[in-house]
Design an enzyme around this catalytic site. Sequence first.
Site, PDB file in Angstrom:
ATOM      1  N   TYR A  40       0.828  -1.212   0.000  1.00 31.57           N
ATOM      2  CA  TYR A  40       0.000   0.000   0.000  1.00 31.57           C
ATOM      3  C   TYR A  40       0.863   1.263   0.000  1.00 31.57           C
ATOM      4  CZ  TYR A  40      -3.866  -3.108   1.519  1.00 31.57           C
ATOM      5  OH  TYR A  40      -4.789  -4.110   1.635  1.00 31.57           O
ATOM      6  N   HIS A  98       0.221 -11.695   1.975  1.00 32.30           N
ATOM      7  CA  HIS A  98      -0.786 -10.909   1.253  1.00 32.30           C
ATOM      8  C   HIS A  98      -1.450 -11.710   0.128  1.00 32.30           C
ATOM      9  CE1 HIS A  98      -1.802  -6.466   0.138  1.00 32.30           C
ATOM     10  NE2 HIS A  98      -2.836  -7.257  -0.026  1.00 32.30           N
TER      11      HIS A  98
END
Length: 267
Positions: A40, A98
């Site tokens: 991110y 992730h």
Amino acid sequence: MNMMPSLGMGTFRLEGKVAYGAVKMALDAGYRHIDTAQIYGNEAEVGRAITDSGVARDTIFLTTKVWLDNLSEQAFIPSVKESLAKLQVEAVDLLLIHWPDVAGKVAMATYLAQLAEAQQQGQTRHIGVSNFTNAQLSQAIEVLGEGRIMTNQVEVHPYLQNRRVIEHCQARNIQVTGFMPLAVGKVLEDEVLQSIAANHQASVAQVVLAWQLQQGLVTIPSSTKRGNLETNLQATALELTADEMARIAQLDRGERIANPDFSPAWD
């Protein structure tokens, strides 16, 4: 903090000052569960917002996720240490893989061993996975052992209800965390959801979040507006009827939003 609050603040697509401001507002509004990830690009802003908020670290449940490029034995732990430095914390509460490496560059047994090692070294209190299929989750449990995986974080919203994955996780006593609960805003225009919201004098977002919470899911909506952050929090007090839950169940159309080319073969 050991318990993961059922309603958290997601930070996907929030960058720079926007990420910092949103997290600080969320903590000020009463959120105590913040979700970020290496990819991110906002861990430093999230960390700064937590530090500047004045909220005690041990009252916040903080999650980050290890990106695909960092799954190798050489890169994994150094990447986690870098995340902790950016977040300005000694440890996160939850560290996730992730995405599973479907390209096969790094074997699952290798990166899960590194995940366990991060926990062993005290860099994270809990470990888990994200975007894992049922088969991959079963494989992960075989590698790590029962009771080690706290959550599987997957896309869940009224248009992608992911029931098979939820049932599989719940059967294995693994918490499901639903991301993109509002389908990047698409659900807000839904007439069925609007009519249910009107029944409760609530927002559509509150209805959708309550629907997830009533299924026993953890949910992590994202917002940059203080008003939305505050009303989203009130979803914990909203109770939908069995009929309303059934009406929402009929909205499922398998509409997946997070589907990059490195995705696994979804259930």
